[in-house]
Design an enzyme around this catalytic site. Structure first.
Site: not given
Length: 258
Positions: A6, A33, A35, A48, A121
């Site tokens: 993450h 992962e 963003d 993020h 994301e």
């Protein structure tokens, strides 16, 4: 069960920095992962928050800054604010602690010595709307990663954003993130059966029926953010396909893969 880092190995190293992702790769994470947001001059950067107060100590807003401006900021020091007082602490490498573009992260994965997946994301709401997904798919096509064999899956809490990404690249895997348990009954009729569902571990604990319902329906689940043995066991009991963790090394150890 796939272990997804993450924002990189973010429990130990500042999130979304190249250093955090390299550490995640070194400990053996199956996937990374991140963003993504668009800078003012159209670059996808791995950040993020909409503003930079938390991660770079700056009042600027990502969407209003150009990449050259973002590149002048330190995205790593906030994680270890007292390191400059520790004579034995290693010097921070600016290349590992500056702003990270998605293109650099993709290149890092492409050049790594083993297969690694990416969970990307897209953050919404944003002033650029659908341009985020457009730029994302364009970048993935440059790497040859917009088709069926792509190591990339696209995630978002925004169903509209995922529909845009799906129209642009129908063979990519989509992950519908679910922020609150009571959102799922609304999303359920419109989320295709082959899409992955991404509930948070806190919601699965507060509302056990959510995970049980998804499991009964045969929905694939990728759960965030799983950092403890107890939470990992909940995911195992539900047949979760992937856990997204700030501590990929710990998850791999608990799974007996270290």
């Amino acid at each position: 069960m796939e272990v997804v880092a993450h924002r990189g190995a973010s429990a130990e190293i500042a999130e979304h920095t190249l250093g955090a992702y390299i550490e995640a790769l070194e400990v053996g994470a199956d996937a990374l992962e991140c963003d993504v947001r668009l800078s003012a001059d159209g670059h996808l950067v791995c950040v993020h928050d909409r503003d930079l107060r938390r991660t770079a100590g700056d009042k600027g807003v990502v969407s209003r800054m150009e990449l050259s401006e973002l590149s002048e900021l330190d995205f790593a020091s906030w994680k270890k604010p007292w390191s400059d007082l520790d004579d034995e602490a290693p010097d921070l490498d600016p290349a590992l602690g500056g702003v990270l573009t998605l293109r650099t992260l993709l290149a890092t994965v492409a050049d790594y010595g083993r297969p690694v997946e990416l969970a990307i994301e897209t953050k919404h709401p944003t002033r650029y709307g659908g341009l985020v997904e457009k730029r994302l798919i364009e970048t993935l096509r440059e790497f040859g990663w917009a088709g069926k064999k792509s190591p990339v899956r696209v995630m978002s809490f925004s169903h509209t954003a995922l529909l845009r990404a799906h129209r642009l690249a129908p063979d990519l895997r989509m992950v519908q993130l679910v922020e609150k348990a009571h959102h799922w009954p609304v999303l359920r009729p419109v989320v295709p059966k082959d899409w992955i569902i991404g509930p948070g571990i806190k919601q699965l604990k507060l509302h056990p029926g959510l995970g049980e319902h998804l499991a009964r329906e045969g929905r694939r689940m990728h759960v965030w953010t799983v950092n403890t043995e107890a939470n990992l066991r909940i995911c195992q009991d539900l047949g979760v396909e992937a856990v997204i963790s700030d501590k990929p090394d710990l998850m791999l150890r608990l799974l007996g893969r270290k």
